[in-house]
Design a protein around this motif. Structure first.
Motif, PDB file in Angstrom:
ATOM      1  N   PHE A 277       0.975  -1.254   0.090  1.00  0.00           N
ATOM      2  CA  PHE A 277       0.042   0.037  -0.014  1.00  0.00           C
ATOM      3  C   PHE A 277       0.903   1.238  -0.040  1.00  0.00           C
ATOM      4  CE2 PHE A 277       0.352  -1.877   4.402  1.00  0.00           C
ATOM      5  CZ  PHE A 277       0.984  -0.867   4.935  1.00  0.00           C
ATOM      6  N   LEU A 279       1.794   4.918   1.701  1.00  0.00           N
ATOM      7  CA  LEU A 279       1.553   5.494   3.208  1.00  0.00           C
ATOM      8  C   LEU A 279       0.567   6.566   2.904  1.00  0.00           C
ATOM      9  CD1 LEU A 279       5.204   5.922   4.040  1.00  0.00           C
ATOM     10  CD2 LEU A 279       3.624   4.024   5.027  1.00  0.00           C
ATOM     11  N   THR A 280      -0.200   6.949   3.782  1.00  0.00           N
ATOM     12  CA  THR A 280      -1.035   8.017   3.957  1.00  0.00           C
ATOM     13  C   THR A 280      -0.176   9.291   3.991  1.00  0.00           C
ATOM     14  OG1 THR A 280      -1.526   7.893   6.236  1.00  0.00           O
ATOM     15  CG2 THR A 280      -3.136   6.607   5.023  1.00  0.00           C
ATOM     16  N   GLN A 283       0.634   9.373   7.814  1.00  0.00           N
ATOM     17  CA  GLN A 283       1.754   8.408   8.019  1.00  0.00           C
ATOM     18  C   GLN A 283       3.297   9.183   7.449  1.00  0.00           C
ATOM     19  OE1 GLN A 283       0.180   5.110   6.061  1.00  0.00           O
ATOM     20  NE2 GLN A 283       0.184   3.977   7.965  1.00  0.00           N
ATOM     21  N   ASP A 307      -5.485   6.901  15.758  1.00  0.00           N
ATOM     22  CA  ASP A 307      -6.669   6.087  16.042  1.00  0.00           C
ATOM     23  C   ASP A 307      -6.209   4.676  15.836  1.00  0.00           C
ATOM     24  OD1 ASP A 307      -9.191   6.044  16.820  1.00  0.00           O
ATOM     25  OD2 ASP A 307      -9.674   7.782  15.248  1.00  0.00           O
ATOM     26  N   VAL A 308      -6.993   3.675  16.313  1.00  0.00           N
ATOM     27  CA  VAL A 308      -6.796   2.399  15.849  1.00  0.00           C
ATOM     28  C   VAL A 308      -7.081   2.201  14.580  1.00  0.00           C
ATOM     29  CG1 VAL A 308      -7.604   0.785  17.742  1.00  0.00           C
ATOM     30  CG2 VAL A 308      -9.429   2.117  16.666  1.00  0.00           C
ATOM     31  N   GLY A 309      -6.111   1.511  13.704  1.00  0.00           N
ATOM     32  CA  GLY A 309      -6.125   1.095  12.642  1.00  0.00           C
ATOM     33  C   GLY A 309      -5.554   2.348  11.654  1.00  0.00           C
ATOM     34  N   LYS A 312       0.064   2.861  12.720  1.00  0.00           N
ATOM     35  CA  LYS A 312       1.043   3.120  13.587  1.00  0.00           C
ATOM     36  C   LYS A 312       2.334   2.223  13.424  1.00  0.00           C
ATOM     37  CE  LYS A 312      -1.424   3.319  17.202  1.00  0.00           C
ATOM     38  NZ  LYS A 312      -2.629   3.324  16.804  1.00  0.00           N
ATOM     39  N   THR A 313       2.101   0.916  13.143  1.00  0.00           N
ATOM     40  CA  THR A 313       3.075   0.088  13.189  1.00  0.00           C
ATOM     41  C   THR A 313       4.201   0.268  11.965  1.00  0.00           C
ATOM     42  OG1 THR A 313       1.366  -1.673  13.592  1.00  0.00           O
ATOM     43  CG2 THR A 313       3.343  -2.498  13.484  1.00  0.00           C
ATOM     44  N   VAL A 314       3.672   0.448  10.997  1.00  0.00           N
ATOM     45  CA  VAL A 314       4.635   0.946   9.603  1.00  0.00           C
ATOM     46  C   VAL A 314       5.432   1.856   9.966  1.00  0.00           C
ATOM     47  CG1 VAL A 314       2.958   2.143   8.120  1.00  0.00           C
ATOM     48  CG2 VAL A 314       4.904   0.609   7.294  1.00  0.00           C
ATOM     49  N   PRO A 463      -6.882   4.746   3.158  1.00  0.00           N
ATOM     50  CA  PRO A 463      -8.043   4.593   2.413  1.00  0.00           C
ATOM     51  C   PRO A 463      -8.842   3.240   2.213  1.00  0.00           C
ATOM     52  CG  PRO A 463      -6.017   4.658   0.931  1.00  0.00           C
ATOM     53  CD  PRO A 463      -5.824   4.958   2.326  1.00  0.00           C
ATOM     54  N   ARG A 465     -11.256   1.894   3.773  1.00  0.00           N
ATOM     55  CA  ARG A 465     -12.052   1.034   5.129  1.00  0.00           C
ATOM     56  C   ARG A 465     -13.355   1.732   4.861  1.00  0.00           C
ATOM     57  NH1 ARG A 465      -7.454   1.030   8.949  1.00  0.00           N
ATOM     58  NH2 ARG A 465      -5.980  -0.057   7.971  1.00  0.00           N
ATOM     59  N   ASP A 576      -5.972  -7.990  15.961  1.00  0.00           N
ATOM     60  CA  ASP A 576      -6.587  -7.782  14.625  1.00  0.00           C
ATOM     61  C   ASP A 576      -7.056  -8.949  14.128  1.00  0.00           C
ATOM     62  OD1 ASP A 576      -7.128  -6.128  12.597  1.00  0.00           O
ATOM     63  OD2 ASP A 576      -4.967  -6.154  11.716  1.00  0.00           O
TER      64      ASP A 576
END
Ligand code: ADP
Ligand code: MG
Length: 711
Positions: A277, A279-280, A283, A307-309, A312-314, A463, A465, A576
């Motif tokens: 994907f 990155l937003t 991000q 927010d959840v989802g 953040k992990t990436v 995007p 979701r 998840d």
């Protein structure tokens, strides 16, 4: 004989021991200390919960239900009975053409003997409707001598938060003595009214006296709401103290040195290119902030709220590549094993193709595997180490730890975070720190709560979701829901049912009791739903289960071997499960908006349209309705946090649990949010012009406990 003069308290900053007060022996001192009351100054700050107005008498005919009042009356009749339990009823009258019944369930024979017809009483209590007109249950009272007419009080009587083992009368007397030792304003006041934000507020001394001994004409409604100028003055100083303490920690932090990770970022580019994907924007922006922090030779101290989802992990993975590129190691800690496992899977998938070695260290890694992991961490062969609290244990040594990432930071104790940071390279360097949280808080609050951190927000969801549809439903309509679960599971979907308990059970003050009742409630729901839904595989997790048992069930749910997971709020920071598309929360009106939002974030992680049903116990108050509406109207955690603050209902989550903040004595972040701009301006001014005063403010309110949020 001359009275012994007690030593005057040392002025601000110093502390006067309780032994300066009469009647404080070792036993009492110990009880007080157990409640955090160790000095005379602490007693000044032990403020009343409420007040009793004994400054006037109310005629019985004028009493109102629910309004505490003082009455002077004569005993007319006494009835002693036993219906279910012992009972004493004393009818009194005061000539105002109405009768009041005083009612006792516990009483001694001597008390009964006091109440002879004709005896005059002065009593205080809260009237409520009774069998024969108004009654007061267990009034406080005194018997008056024939023509005794004691003077009325001049100020309201304070009712203090109880201290176990110290009676209310003793406590009141000690606090009274402590107040007599209050020095003159000049010696006490650290914040003269000329400072910004203090105009119009009373001084410290007047504020304390106003709250401990409010005059009879005080604005009781303001006091009850916590908006009285005296309360605002104290809250302001307390917030200032906490803010200053964090700012000082931050300054100290900035003087430390860290490895500057300012490489070309080739690994980060390769990682970005390999992701399935894009990155937003958020991000990218946050990663750039992290990157510029890491490039500096002082340790990063950054909090990423998202927010959840929000992904953040990436961002953490990208930061990790910079550390690896700089030749150092990264530790990533998550509060639960399952969450850590999820991170491990992600990081392995993303980083191993780049030639980065990712090691795993959790409680269940034992024996040879653990020895091997520890060896790899110590030698530096493992460049990234993912784990739980196990990472923070003593036996874990790093070769060259330059970056620490902590997920869901509020779930970790301060000491644990410090322990991890202290595993950095010895020679005067500390690791950079990246802290992540899914609990967004409004900006002004963040500036206060995290004044020692730089804060970034990932305020945009990836995007594609499908937003989660949210509905509020009366608990009476539970049968419909059971049908809905049956239908969803028949289609191969999964669902959560979250049980929360009603307040009474949590509030009984016994530690652990809340969790126990909560677990029982979940067990009952589990049994019911298992019966009502034959053919649906139902699982149960709650906080009283063994960690291993919890993990097994959560994993079975994740693997699709359980269709419906009945849980307490332990799943809040969780896993998840993209196939889960239905979230049901019981007693939703009792939970904070932030917590509900977090729970809702467990669904809507896959392609299927998801929904969240907030079950409530009718009738719903207007405020509760408004709060649930907020959740129906928006899915944006930042907007919810702002509304949460504005609406402030019971059970809000801005306290210690969610923010990791120290508890306040007086201030309340939600109620006093309006003071925060003043707090910040004051802090700037003091740090620049009067650092010595800043130090004294911190010492007065926080004292030695100042290291709490440094990690
Ligand atoms: P959280 O912020 O809650 O920790 P995660 O990092 O777990 O969120 O990300 C949630 C999911 O979204 C993961 O499956 C992740 O791979 C995915 N994801 C992250 N960033 C993007 C993006 N920019 N576009 C699409 N999916 C993304
Ligand atoms: Mg996460």
């Amino acid at each position: 004989m001359k009275p012994i003069r007690r030593p005057a308290p040392k002025l601000a900053g110093g502390a006067t021991p309780l032994s300066a007060l009469r009647g404080v022996g070792a036993a009492v001192a110990e009880k007080l200390a157990a409640r955090g009351l160790a000095t005379v100054q602490d007693l000044w700050l032990h403020l009343p919960l409420r007040y009793e107005d004994r400054t006037r008498l109310t005629a019985i005919a004028d009493l109102r239900i629910g309004e505490p009042a003082q009455v002077e009356a004569t005993v007319e009749a006494v009835e002693r009975g036993f219906r279910y339990r012992p009972l004493l009823r004393v009818a009194v009258a005061d000539g105002s053409h109405a009768t009041l019944v005083l009612r006792f369930f516990h009483f001694r024979a001597a008390q009964v003997a006091q109440f002879r017809p004709g005896v005059r009483l002065r009593c205080f209590g809260t009237p409520r409707p009774g069998q024969y007109g108004l009654e007061i249950v267990h009034p406080s009272y005194r018997v008056l001598a024939a023509d005794e007419a004691p003077e009325l009080g001049e100020s309201l009587d304070p009712v203090y938060p109880a201290v176990e083992g110290v009676g209310p009368a003793v406590l009141r007397r000690l606090i009274g003595q402590a107040l007599d030792l209050l020095p003159e304003p000049a010696a006490l006041e650290l914040l003269p009214p000329s400072l910004p934000g203090l105009a119009g507020l009373p001084g410290l001394r007047d504020s304390l006296l106003a709250l401990h001994r409010p005059p009879s004409d005080v604005d009781l409604a303001a006091l009850a709401a916590g908006t009285h100028p005296a309360q605002r003055r104290l809250a302001l100083e307390e917030l200032l103290a906490h803010h200053l303490s964090l700012r000082r920690q931050r300054l100290a932090q900035q003087r430390l040195r860290a490895r500057a990770l300012d490489g070309p970022g080739a690994l980060a580019r390769r990682l970005t290119a390999s992701l399935p994907f894009a990155l937003t924007g958020a991000q990218q922006r946050v990663f750039e902030q992290v990157r510029s922090d890491l490039a500096k030779p002082s340790p990063m101290q950054r909090l990423v709220q998202g927010d959840v989802g929000s992904g953040k992990t990436v961002v953490a993975a990208l930061a990790a590549t910079l550390a690896v590129e700089g030749g150092g190691q990264v530790a990533l800690a998550a509060p639960t094993e399952l969450l850590a496992e999820q991170h491990l899977a992600n990081l392995r998938a993303w980083l191993e193709p780049l030639g980065i070695r990712v090691a795993w260290l959790a409680g269940k890694v034992t024996g040879k595997a653990r020895a091997a992991a520890l060896a790899d961490v110590a030698s530096g062969a493992a460049q990234v180490v993912v784990g739980t609290h196990a990472l923070m244990q003593e036996g874990v040594a790093f070769h060259d730890l330059v970056l620490v990432v902590v997920d869901e930071q509020h779930r970790f104790g301060v000491q644990q975070r410090l322990a991890l940071r202290d595993k950095g390279p010895a020679h005067g360097h500390v690791p950079h720190q990246l802290v992540m949280t899914a609990t967004p808080i409004p900006r002004t609050l963040a500036m206060t709560a995290y004044a020692d951190l730089d804060v970034s927000a990932i305020d945009e969801l990836p995007p594609g979701r499908t937003p989660v549809t949210t509905a509020a439903l009366s608990a009476e309509r539970r049968p419909e829901l059971v049908e809905r679960i049956r239908a969803a599971c028949a289609e191969g979907r999964q669902a959560y049912w979250v049980c929360t308990l009603i307040e009474e059970a949590e509030d009984d003050g016994k530690p652990g009791q809340g969790a126990k009742l909560q677990a029982q409630a979940a067990e009952r729901t589990f049994e019911q739903l298992s019966q009502q839904l034959p053919g649906v595989r139902v699982g149960l997790v709650h906080g009283r289960m063994k960690a291993a048992q919890k993990q097994t069930t959560m994993r079975a749910f994740k693997d699709g071997d359980i269709d419906l997971l009945v849980a307490t709020t332990v799943i809040e920071v969780g896993v998840d499960v993209p196939n889960a598309s239905l979230m049901i929360v019981e007693n939703a009106e009792r939970l904070g908006l932030a917590q509900l939002h977090q729970l809702r974030g467990r669904v809507g992680r896959g392609a299927a349209a998801s929904s969240c049903v907030l079950l409530y116990q009718p009738p719903l108050s207007a405020l509760a309705r408004q709060r649930l509406d907020v959740l129906r109207q928006t899915g944006d955690g930042f907007v919810i946090a702002e509304k949460d603050l504005a609406l402030r209902g019971p059970g809000e989550l801005l306290g210690t649990r969610q923010t990791g903040l120290a508890a306040f004595r007086i201030a309340d972040l939600a109620r006093d949010a309006g003071l925060l701009p003043q707090v910040h301006a004051l802090a700037d001014r003091l740090l620049e012009h009067s650092p010595d005063i800043a130090d004294r403010v911190v010492a007065r309110w926080i004292g030695g406990a100042a290291r709490y949020a440094a990690a």
